[in-house]
Design a protein around this motif. Structure first.
Motif, PDB file in Angstrom:
ATOM      1  N   ARG A 173      -1.805   3.686   5.695  1.00 39.51           N
ATOM      2  CA  ARG A 173      -0.715   4.624   5.421  1.00 39.51           C
ATOM      3  C   ARG A 173      -0.777   5.065   3.954  1.00 39.51           C
TER       4      ARG A 173
ATOM      5  N   VAL B 180      -1.163   4.274  -2.898  1.00 35.31           N
ATOM      6  CA  VAL B 180      -1.002   5.614  -3.447  1.00 35.31           C
ATOM      7  C   VAL B 180      -2.325   6.002  -4.098  1.00 35.31           C
TER       8      VAL B 180
ATOM      9  N   THR C 249       4.480   2.691   2.554  1.00 37.07           N
ATOM     10  CA  THR C 249       3.227   3.256   2.053  1.00 37.07           C
ATOM     11  C   THR C 249       2.276   2.124   1.681  1.00 37.07           C
ATOM     12  N   SER C 250       1.059   2.173   2.206  1.00 36.10           N
ATOM     13  CA  SER C 250       0.114   1.069   1.971  1.00 36.10           C
ATOM     14  C   SER C 250      -0.588   1.182   0.622  1.00 36.10           C
TER      15      SER C 250
ATOM     16  N   VAL D 172       7.520   8.607  -1.721  1.00 33.54           N
ATOM     17  CA  VAL D 172       6.807   7.336  -1.591  1.00 33.54           C
ATOM     18  C   VAL D 172       7.761   6.321  -0.979  1.00 33.54           C
TER      19      VAL D 172
ATOM     20  N   HIS E  72      -0.704   7.482   0.577  1.00 33.26           N
ATOM     21  CA  HIS E  72       0.019   8.650   0.061  1.00 33.26           C
ATOM     22  C   HIS E  72      -0.804   9.228  -1.083  1.00 33.26           C
TER      23      HIS E  72
END
Length: 472
Positions: A14, A76, A73-74, A69, A16
């Motif tokens: 996941r 960025v 979220t895994s 965010v 971002h």
């Protein structure tokens, strides 16, 4: 997470992306989405690239906001252009979410595959594209990540089913040190990206580090004709890289090149190229004009051959490459005037594209609308940019496109205009884009070629010039 999705950097199920609409970032996001990740990201403005990502199921926010965010979220993903005060980056750090550089994310995508990394001060996008298109046309289904769209928005990257991954390797921020290619191409080595490199020694050291990352038993394909690349070859041969079983393959017109170009014959907007490879002559067509594009094609040919692909097959496939957006791309024709777009922004690139278009133009006039890119580059290379513009019959120079940089006192487009005039060029400076469009359209006569040139938003002015021409 989809089977086979790399996890060598962090959990990327996941991700971002901050600045997801950029050429490099959007490509990685696309491949991850195609591999089954739930991808999200943000960009300063909407674009056709953002819309293409949405069509793949990617969530794209317009504008930067910490709320984009979320705790789930895994990781960025950021590029070197993202500043520390970006609210999404600050939010990621607050939540303890791993922050991954774009180059690390791209390196993880190559895990378990046979990477070809294309490096050099100029020509990376074209050469990477040539390889991607050629390998695809041969049915090898490569994965690729390119710094520009092949045709439609979002065509800069693809997750393929084959075992080869072709990637553009960016030296600007030393991020190409992260890759472990089986085959590396170095097209040329020059001083650029002055905010990050203070001297040619630093450039050479950076490229030496890149070549040291080639896997044991791998291949370095390097230009024989370019002085900087030849010096890099000398340094690599003198170093410890040979102990790892590195094979060095040189290409070019030099008599001692391993893959020697014996002829480049212009055929209008194409070229016919003959090389000696493995002692046998091979002739093929390159469907874009200019000697420098012919050299890029030979680099691609040598790299593919290093992976065991028959050179004759590659030579036939290279013809299927017909260009990439912003690399001498025909934007249209109006009032018998062709408007072409060029991404060239370094003097060497400018000279190469102007010479290519001069050869294709014949007796026609060549008119240029040039937008300098970066204050630091203009400060260091403004005179050389002016000298390059002297190859045009007339040119208009816009204000500097700042991109990621703040202004430098005293550094303006006037440096280029003055240098071009000193070189005998017919050149005009113009800050207002609408006025520049009108000026170029007013200069153009039937049969002329108009070139919009630069790495900034000058590309948006080609259609406006065509509209103006059509109304006259």
């Amino acid at each position: 997470m989809a089977p086979g999705l790399p996890q060598s950097v962090s959990d990327m199920d996941r991700p971002h992306f901050i600045g997801i609409g950029g050429a490099g970032m959007s490509g990685i996001a696309k491949i991850l989405a195609q591999r089954g990740a739930r991808v999200a990201g943000s960009d300063a403005r909407d674009s056709a690239t953002a819309e293409a990502l949405r069509a793949l199921g990617v969530t794209v926010h317009i504008g930067h906001d910490a709320a984009h965010v979320c705790p789930k979220t895994s990781c960025v993903v950021v590029s070197s252009a993202i500043r520390e005060d970006n609210p999404e980056l600050a939010r990621a750090k607050e939540l303890g979410i791993p922050v991954v550089h774009r180059s690390d994310a791209l390196a993880s995508l190559m895990d378990g595959l046979r990477p070809i990394a294309v490096a050099g001060t100029h020509g990376k996008t074209t050469t990477t594209s040539m390889l991607a298109v050629s390998l695809t046309s041969l049915g090898l289904s490569p994965s690729y990540a390119i710094g520009g769209d092949l045709d439609a928005p979002g065509s800069n990257a693809l997750h393929g089913e084959g075992g080869i991954f072709v990637a553009e390797a960016d030296e600007s921020d030393r991020s190409f040190h992260k890759y472990r290619p089986e085959v590396a191409i170095v097209l040329n080595v020059e001083l650029d990206h002055h905010a990050n490199y203070a001297s040619m020694d630093e450039i050479y050291e950076s490229f030496e580090t890149f070549t040291s990352k080639i896997v044991p038993g791998g291949t370095l394909v390097v230009a024989a004709d370019h002085p900087g690349a030849a010096e890099l070859t000398r340094r690599v041969r003198a170093g410890a890289a040979q102990a790892s079983g590195l094979t060095i393959v040189t290409y070019g017109e030099s008599q001692d090149a391993d893959v020697r170009i014996t002829a480049v014959t212009p055929r209008g907007l194409t070229s016919e190229v003959t090389v000696l490879i493995d002692g046998a002559p091979l002739t093929f067509t390159v469907s874009v004009p200019g000697r420098h594009y012919a050299h890029n094609a030979v680099a691609a040919l040598a790299a593919g051959a290093a992976l065991g692909i028959p050179a004759a097959d590659l030579a036939g496939a290279i013809k299927s490459y017909t260009g990439v957006k912003r690399r001498l791309q025909l934007k249209g024709e109006a009032a018998s005037v062709q408007v072409i777009d060029s991404y060239a922004h370094h003097p060497t690139e400018m000279t190469a594209d102007l010479e290519a278009m001069r050869g294709a133009a014949g007796d026609a006039r060549l008119l240029v609308l040039f937008q300098p890119h970066l204050f630091s580059r203009t400060q260091e290379l403004g005179k050389e940019m002016g000298d390059a513009l002297a190859l045009a019959d007339a040119s208009v120079v816009l204000d500097i496109y700042p991109a990621r940089e703040d202004p430098i006192p005293g550094i303006t487009s006037a440096l280029i205009v003055d240098a071009a005039r000193a070189a005998g060029a017919d050149v005009h400076g113009e800050s207002d884009k609408a006025a520049a469009v009108s000026m170029l359209a007013g200069m153009a006569k039937p049969g002329d070629l108009v070139l919009t040139m630069g790495a900034g938003d000058v590309t948006e002015l080609g259609p406006r010039i065509l509209d103006d021409l059509a109304k006259r």
